[in-house]
Design a protein around this motif. Structure first.
Motif, short mmCIF file in Angstrom:
data_model
loop_
_atom_site.label_atom_id
_atom_site.label_comp_id
_atom_site.label_asym_id
_atom_site.label_seq_id
_atom_site.Cartn_x
_atom_site.Cartn_y
_atom_site.Cartn_z
N CYS A 24 0.81 -1.38 0.00
CA CYS A 24 -0.12 -0.04 0.00
C CYS A 24 1.05 1.22 -0.02
CB CYS A 24 -0.94 0.00 1.26
SG CYS A 24 -2.34 -1.27 1.09
N ALA A 25 1.82 1.47 0.90
CA ALA A 25 2.75 2.42 0.80
C ALA A 25 3.44 2.67 -0.33
CB ALA A 25 3.62 2.27 2.12
N GLY A 26 3.79 1.28 -0.99
CA GLY A 26 4.76 1.55 -2.20
C GLY A 26 3.90 2.05 -3.21
N VAL A 27 2.81 1.35 -3.34
CA VAL A 27 2.09 2.01 -4.68
C VAL A 27 1.70 3.44 -4.47
CG1 VAL A 27 -0.46 1.39 -3.91
CG2 VAL A 27 0.14 1.43 -6.23
N ARG A 33 5.62 -1.46 -8.88
CA ARG A 33 4.86 -1.46 -10.09
C ARG A 33 3.51 -2.11 -9.69
NH1 ARG A 33 5.04 -4.03 -15.23
NH2 ARG A 33 6.66 -5.47 -14.37
N ALA A 34 2.43 -1.73 -9.33
CA ALA A 34 1.30 -2.20 -9.06
C ALA A 34 0.06 -1.58 -9.43
CB ALA A 34 1.42 -2.78 -7.71
N LYS A 35 -0.93 -2.18 -9.85
CA LYS A 35 -2.16 -1.26 -10.12
C LYS A 35 -3.23 -1.24 -8.94
CE LYS A 35 -1.99 -2.75 -14.80
NZ LYS A 35 -0.92 -3.62 -14.83
N PRO A 36 -3.76 0.02 -8.71
CA PRO A 36 -4.96 0.06 -7.72
C PRO A 36 -6.25 -0.87 -8.05
CG PRO A 36 -4.26 2.27 -8.34
CD PRO A 36 -3.58 1.28 -9.44
N ARG A 37 -6.81 -1.48 -7.19
CA ARG A 37 -7.64 -2.28 -7.41
C ARG A 37 -9.00 -1.82 -6.44
NH1 ARG A 37 -3.49 -5.07 -9.14
NH2 ARG A 37 -3.70 -6.81 -10.58
N THR A 38 -10.26 -2.16 -7.02
CA THR A 38 -11.58 -2.17 -6.07
C THR A 38 -11.68 -3.58 -5.53
OG1 THR A 38 -12.81 -2.23 -8.10
CG2 THR A 38 -12.39 0.07 -7.11
N ILE A 280 1.88 -10.83 -4.87
CA ILE A 280 1.71 -10.91 -6.03
C ILE A 280 1.20 -9.74 -6.84
CG2 ILE A 280 1.27 -13.26 -5.84
CD1 ILE A 280 -1.76 -12.78 -6.46
N LEU A 281 0.74 -8.53 -5.98
CA LEU A 281 0.32 -7.15 -6.45
C LEU A 281 1.30 -6.41 -7.24
CD1 LEU A 281 -1.99 -6.27 -3.63
CD2 LEU A 281 -2.69 -6.86 -6.15
N ASP A 282 2.64 -6.63 -6.35
CA ASP A 282 4.01 -5.97 -7.00
C ASP A 282 4.25 -6.69 -8.25
OD1 ASP A 282 6.32 -5.15 -7.67
OD2 ASP A 282 7.19 -5.37 -5.57
N GLU A 283 4.16 -6.13 -9.27
CA GLU A 283 4.40 -6.76 -10.56
C GLU A 283 5.80 -7.44 -10.97
OE1 GLU A 283 2.34 -4.83 -13.90
OE2 GLU A 283 0.60 -4.47 -12.34
#
Length: 307
Positions: A24-27, A33-38, A280-283
Motif C-alpha cells: 500500500c505504501a509502495g503503490v 509497479r502495481a495497479k490500484p484495485r477495487t 503478487i500485487l507487485d508486478e
C-alpha cells in the motif's frame, strides 16, 4: 459469454485506506509497479447481449459502474444492464454495495443461499433496509446440484456448489459453518458451451470443487493471500489465511499446486479477491513471476474474458 472484472481486490481494496504495508505504501509513493484495485465483483453477459448478471455488489459498485460502460446501456431515462445479482456470500465486501442500488425503479432481483439471506436479514439487515427503497425479489440458490437462470439472461446457466469457508463475522453461525455460507458457481454459456468456475472465497478444495474446476474452460478463484501466515508476519492480524476461509497460493497444498493439476482444457487460471498484503500485487516481485511461470493470471479491474 463475456466476463468483465469490475473489482479484483479483497475487502478494503488496494491500496487499503488505512494501510501502510509495503504494497500500500509502495503503490502510493510509486516505489512499486502495481495497479490500484477495487473490491471484488464480476459482471457476466452473453456475447451479443446487453443485460447480464452482477456477481457480488461491493461497496465500490458505483465507482465500478462509472468505470464500466457496459453496465449503463442508456436505453431509457433510467437504465441498467444488471438483470440480477448473485451473492457468493454475505460478507461486507460482497453485499453492502446493494445499498447503492436502492434507486432501482423496481424490486431488485437477488439470488443467494438461505444462510446468506439469514445473515443479511439478522446480522447485517441489508435486505430489511432495502425494503424501504426499491425492495428485493429474493430467490434461493439451490445447493442440490440443480441449475438456475436469471430472467432476461436466458443463454446463461448457473450451478452452485457449497464451499468450505467462513460466514461473515456478524453471522449468527460464524463459528458453526453451514452449507451455503460460501459458494462457488459454474457459469455456462448454453450457445457456445463456454464454462467459468467462479469462487473468490475458497478455504479448501474438496473432490467436488476440483471436479467443477476441472470441468471448466476457465477458473477464477481465491487469490487473497500468498502465504498462510501472511498477516501475522506483517503484524496486521493474528489470523492465518486458512483460519478465515482462504486457501493461500504458496506452500504444500496451496492454490498453485491445485491449479497445476487441472487439465490442459482449463485454458485460463485466474486469481481474484487479492488482499492488499499479497506480494503478487507487485508486478516485479518474485511471487508475481512465479505465477506467470505457472501460467496463472492475476485479475485486474476492467479486464474482460470471452468464453
Amino acid at each position: 459469454m463475456r466476463i468483465t472484472v469490475l473489482g479484483s481486490a479483497a475487502g478494503g481494496g488496494f491500496p487499503q485506506w488505512n494501510c501502510n504495508c509495503p504494497n500500500c505504501a509502495g503503490v502510493r509513493a510509486g516505489r512499486i509497479r502495481a495497479k490500484p484495485r477495487t473490491q471484488s465483483s464480476i459482471f457476466v453477459r452473453p456475447d451479443d447481449g446487453v443485460d447480464g448478471v452482477l456477481f457480488n455488489a461491493s461497496p465500490d459498485i458505483l465507482e465500478q459502474i462509472r468505470a464500466s460502460p457496459v453496465l449503463q446501456p442508456a436505453r431509457a431515462l433510467r437504465d441498467t444492464a444488471i438483470a440480477g445479482v448473485v451473492l457468493i456470500d454475505g460478507q461486507v465486501d460482497h453485499a453492502t454495495g446493494l445499498f447503492m442500488l436502492r434507486e432501482r425503479g423496481s424490486l431488485l432481483p437477488l439470488w443467494c443461499t438461505d444462510p446468506v439471506a439469514e445473515d443479511l436479514s439478522r446480522g447485517n439487515p441489508v435486505l430489511g433496509v432495502l425494503s424501504h427503497y426499491c425492495g428485493v425479489a429474493r430467490h434461493a440458490v439451490p445447493l442440490d446440484g440443480g441449475s438456475f437462470e436469471v430472467p432476461g439472461v436466458p443463454d446463461l446457466e448457473f450451478r452452485a456448489l457449497a464451499l468450505t469457508g467462513k460466514a461473515a463475522p456478524y453471522s449468527p453461525h460464524r463459528e458453526h459453518p453451514v452449507a451455503g455460507d460460501n459458494i462457488g458457481v459454474t457459469i455456462t454459456d448454453r450457445r457456445s458451451g463456454g464454462r467459468l468456475f467462479y469462487a473468490p472465497g475458497l478455504g479448501a478444495i474438496t473432490p467436488p470443487v476440483f471436479d467443477a474446476m476441472a470441468g471448466a474452460d476457465a477458473v477464477m478463484v481465491d487469490g487473497t493471500f500468498w502465504r498462510d501466515d501472511e498477516m501475522p508476519r506483517l503484524g496486521v492480524s493474528s489470523k492465518r489465511a486458512r483460519e478465515i476461509g482462504h486457501l493461500p497460493q504458496a506452500g504444500e497444498g496451496g492454490m498453485i499446486e491445485w491449479l497445476a493439476r487441472l487439465p490442459a482444457s482449463t485454458a485460463r487460471r485466474m486469481l481474484i479477491h487479492i488482499n492488499n498484503t499479497n506480494p503478487i500485487l507487485d508486478e516485479d516481485s518474485a511471487e508475481h513471476a512465479a505465477l506467470r511461470h505457472a501460467g496463472i493470471e492475476v485479475c485486474e479491474d476492467g479486464m474482460t474474458i470471452q468464453l
